[in-house]
Scaffold this motif. Structure first.
Motif, mmCIF file in Angstrom:
data_model
loop_
_atom_site.group_PDB
_atom_site.id
_atom_site.type_symbol
_atom_site.label_atom_id
_atom_site.label_comp_id
_atom_site.label_asym_id
_atom_site.label_seq_id
_atom_site.Cartn_x
_atom_site.Cartn_y
_atom_site.Cartn_z
ATOM 1 N N VAL A 98 0.902 -1.390 -0.129
ATOM 2 C CA VAL A 98 0.053 -0.041 -0.042
ATOM 3 C C VAL A 98 0.924 1.262 0.156
ATOM 4 C CG1 VAL A 98 -1.634 1.419 1.350
ATOM 5 C CG2 VAL A 98 -1.836 -1.145 1.033
ATOM 6 N N GLU A 99 1.834 1.174 0.635
ATOM 7 C CA GLU A 99 2.854 2.558 0.839
ATOM 8 C C GLU A 99 3.598 2.664 -0.531
ATOM 9 O OE1 GLU A 99 6.714 4.158 3.277
ATOM 10 O OE2 GLU A 99 5.078 2.996 4.361
ATOM 11 N N ALA A 100 4.059 1.539 -0.941
ATOM 12 C CA ALA A 100 4.796 1.576 -2.447
ATOM 13 C C ALA A 100 4.006 2.034 -3.437
ATOM 14 C CB ALA A 100 5.242 0.156 -2.656
ATOM 15 N N SER A 101 2.779 1.832 -3.288
ATOM 16 C CA SER A 101 1.663 2.388 -4.181
ATOM 17 C C SER A 101 1.619 3.982 -4.301
ATOM 18 C CB SER A 101 0.444 1.767 -4.287
ATOM 19 O OG SER A 101 -0.330 2.070 -3.194
ATOM 20 N N MET A 102 1.836 4.521 -3.219
ATOM 21 C CA MET A 102 1.742 5.852 -2.785
ATOM 22 C C MET A 102 3.220 6.492 -3.059
ATOM 23 S SD MET A 102 -1.476 5.869 -2.217
ATOM 24 C CE MET A 102 -2.834 5.205 -1.592
ATOM 25 N N MET A 103 4.265 5.658 -2.883
ATOM 26 C CA MET A 103 5.560 6.287 -2.990
ATOM 27 C C MET A 103 6.436 6.010 -4.145
ATOM 28 S SD MET A 103 7.115 5.946 0.866
ATOM 29 C CE MET A 103 8.385 6.562 0.461
ATOM 30 N N ASP A 104 5.781 5.376 -5.355
ATOM 31 C CA ASP A 104 6.436 4.712 -6.637
ATOM 32 C C ASP A 104 7.519 6.032 -7.025
ATOM 33 O OD1 ASP A 104 4.145 6.155 -7.464
ATOM 34 O OD2 ASP A 104 4.701 5.069 -9.339
ATOM 35 N N GLN A 105 7.446 7.322 -6.883
ATOM 36 C CA GLN A 105 8.003 8.289 -7.448
ATOM 37 C C GLN A 105 9.340 8.455 -6.673
ATOM 38 O OE1 GLN A 105 7.270 9.384 -10.544
ATOM 39 N NE2 GLN A 105 5.666 8.153 -10.596
ATOM 40 N N GLN A 106 9.615 7.874 -5.548
ATOM 41 C CA GLN A 106 10.560 8.088 -4.912
ATOM 42 C C GLN A 106 11.841 7.332 -5.509
ATOM 43 O OE1 GLN A 106 11.046 10.131 -1.950
ATOM 44 N NE2 GLN A 106 8.816 10.944 -2.683
ATOM 45 N N PRO A 107 13.309 7.702 -5.179
ATOM 46 C CA PRO A 107 14.272 6.941 -5.614
ATOM 47 C C PRO A 107 14.334 5.887 -4.911
ATOM 48 C CG PRO A 107 14.920 9.034 -4.989
ATOM 49 C CD PRO A 107 13.564 8.888 -4.517
ATOM 50 N N ILE A 108 14.961 4.714 -5.601
ATOM 51 C CA ILE A 108 14.412 2.894 -5.033
ATOM 52 C C ILE A 108 15.217 3.068 -3.536
ATOM 53 C CG2 ILE A 108 16.773 2.198 -6.082
ATOM 54 C CD1 ILE A 108 15.012 -0.247 -6.714
ATOM 55 N N GLY A 109 16.248 3.646 -3.281
ATOM 56 C CA GLY A 109 16.807 3.530 -1.897
ATOM 57 C C GLY A 109 16.039 4.059 -1.060
ATOM 58 N N VAL A 110 15.331 5.473 -1.110
ATOM 59 C CA VAL A 110 14.450 6.053 -0.175
ATOM 60 C C VAL A 110 13.280 5.020 0.006
ATOM 61 C CG1 VAL A 110 13.029 7.906 0.122
ATOM 62 C CG2 VAL A 110 15.153 8.314 -0.552
ATOM 63 N N LEU A 111 12.799 4.508 -1.309
ATOM 64 C CA LEU A 111 11.674 3.678 -1.099
ATOM 65 C C LEU A 111 11.680 2.288 -0.423
ATOM 66 C CD1 LEU A 111 8.630 3.018 -2.225
ATOM 67 C CD2 LEU A 111 9.744 2.276 -4.276
ATOM 68 N N LEU A 112 12.909 1.978 -0.637
ATOM 69 C CA LEU A 112 13.291 0.578 0.128
ATOM 70 C C LEU A 112 13.236 0.559 1.668
ATOM 71 C CD1 LEU A 112 14.074 -2.332 -0.200
ATOM 72 C CD2 LEU A 112 16.454 -1.530 -0.581
ATOM 73 N N THR A 113 14.201 1.777 1.904
ATOM 74 C CA THR A 113 14.345 2.044 3.537
ATOM 75 C C THR A 113 12.684 2.239 4.047
ATOM 76 O OG1 THR A 113 16.321 2.913 3.145
ATOM 77 C CG2 THR A 113 15.262 3.481 5.047
ATOM 78 N N SER A 114 11.956 2.960 3.532
ATOM 79 C CA SER A 114 10.674 3.397 4.004
ATOM 80 C C SER A 114 9.768 2.189 3.998
ATOM 81 C CB SER A 114 10.033 4.480 3.176
ATOM 82 O OG SER A 114 8.962 4.827 3.641
ATOM 83 N N LEU A 115 9.894 1.206 3.120
ATOM 84 C CA LEU A 115 8.916 0.172 3.014
ATOM 85 C C LEU A 115 9.412 -1.076 4.020
ATOM 86 C CD1 LEU A 115 8.703 -0.232 -0.755
ATOM 87 C CD2 LEU A 115 7.100 0.781 0.833
ATOM 88 N N ILE A 116 10.670 -1.197 4.117
ATOM 89 C CA ILE A 116 11.265 -2.105 5.290
ATOM 90 C C ILE A 116 10.739 -1.841 6.465
ATOM 91 C CG2 ILE A 116 13.190 -2.899 6.140
ATOM 92 C CD1 ILE A 116 12.841 -4.098 3.651
ATOM 93 N N ASN A 117 10.906 -0.584 6.734
ATOM 94 C CA ASN A 117 10.302 -0.056 8.223
ATOM 95 C C ASN A 117 8.728 -0.269 8.483
ATOM 96 O OD1 ASN A 117 12.808 0.963 9.064
ATOM 97 N ND2 ASN A 117 12.491 2.988 8.134
ATOM 98 N N THR A 118 7.991 0.205 7.245
ATOM 99 C CA THR A 118 6.797 -0.005 7.317
ATOM 100 C C THR A 118 6.350 -1.572 7.340
ATOM 101 O OG1 THR A 118 6.005 1.971 5.693
ATOM 102 C CG2 THR A 118 4.449 0.123 5.864
ATOM 103 N N GLY A 119 6.972 -2.418 6.716
ATOM 104 C CA GLY A 119 6.695 -3.825 6.801
ATOM 105 C C GLY A 119 6.892 -4.184 8.206
ATOM 106 N N GLN A 120 7.943 -3.613 9.141
ATOM 107 C CA GLN A 120 8.430 -4.321 10.289
ATOM 108 C C GLN A 120 7.203 -3.527 11.322
ATOM 109 O OE1 GLN A 120 12.302 -3.061 10.717
ATOM 110 N NE2 GLN A 120 13.216 -4.911 9.757
ATOM 111 N N ASP A 121 7.032 -2.278 11.201
ATOM 112 C CA ASP A 121 6.260 -1.388 11.983
ATOM 113 C C ASP A 121 4.665 -2.062 12.179
ATOM 114 O OD1 ASP A 121 8.317 0.119 12.631
ATOM 115 O OD2 ASP A 121 7.536 1.741 11.509
#
Length: 141
Positions: A98-121
């Motif tokens: 769900v977060e990735a669908s909203m953040m797909d314009q971000q650079p892959i490094g920023v996206l990856l870090t945010s998604l890992i945190n979201t998944g864990q949280d």
């Protein structure tokens, strides 16, 4: 912008993406690659590579289980296709997508870090706190 691919055993990927579409209305940003019982590892690898070749963007592959065939084949592709950035994430859950669908314009490094945190949280255990039993009083209140 990164190409977003979801893969996993059986209908893991198409099932999660149907949920993403229900929640966000968006699913066109993702590609589902189901690893069906009738497929072997080589067939999955070929299908993943075909999807990757559809774009020149960096690629973020979401998989279900670390060490499973979808993960292993994704890592193999990452190590052999070096013409662009390919990242592989395992343990994918719905909040991440769900977060990735909203953040797909971000650079892959920023996206990856945010998604890992979201998944864990968003992995939680609900434990009900003890509550006092409510009883009706004589006056009806």
């Amino acid at each position: 912008m990164a190409q977003l691919i979801v893969t996993g055993h059986a209908n893991f990927s198409s099932g999660l993406l149907s949920s993403v579409k229900l929640i966000t209305g968006l699913d066109e940003k993702f590609t589902a690659v189901d690893f069906l019982e009738s497929m072997g590892a080589e067939a999955l690898n070929q299908e993943l590579q075909a999807k990757i070749q559809e774009t020149n963007d960096d690629v973020l592959i979401f998989t279900d289980l670390p060490g499973g065939t979808p993960f292993n084949q994704s890592v193999l592709i990452k190590t052999t296709l070096t013409d662009r950035t390919i990242e592989v994430v395992s343990g994918t859950n719905l909040p991440m997508l769900v977060e990735a669908s909203m953040m797909d314009q971000q650079p892959i490094g920023v996206l990856l870090t945010s998604l890992i945190n979201t998944g864990q949280d968003n992995v939680m255990y609900y434990q009900q706190k003890s509550t006092q039993k409510v009883t009706a009083s004589d006056d009806g209140i």
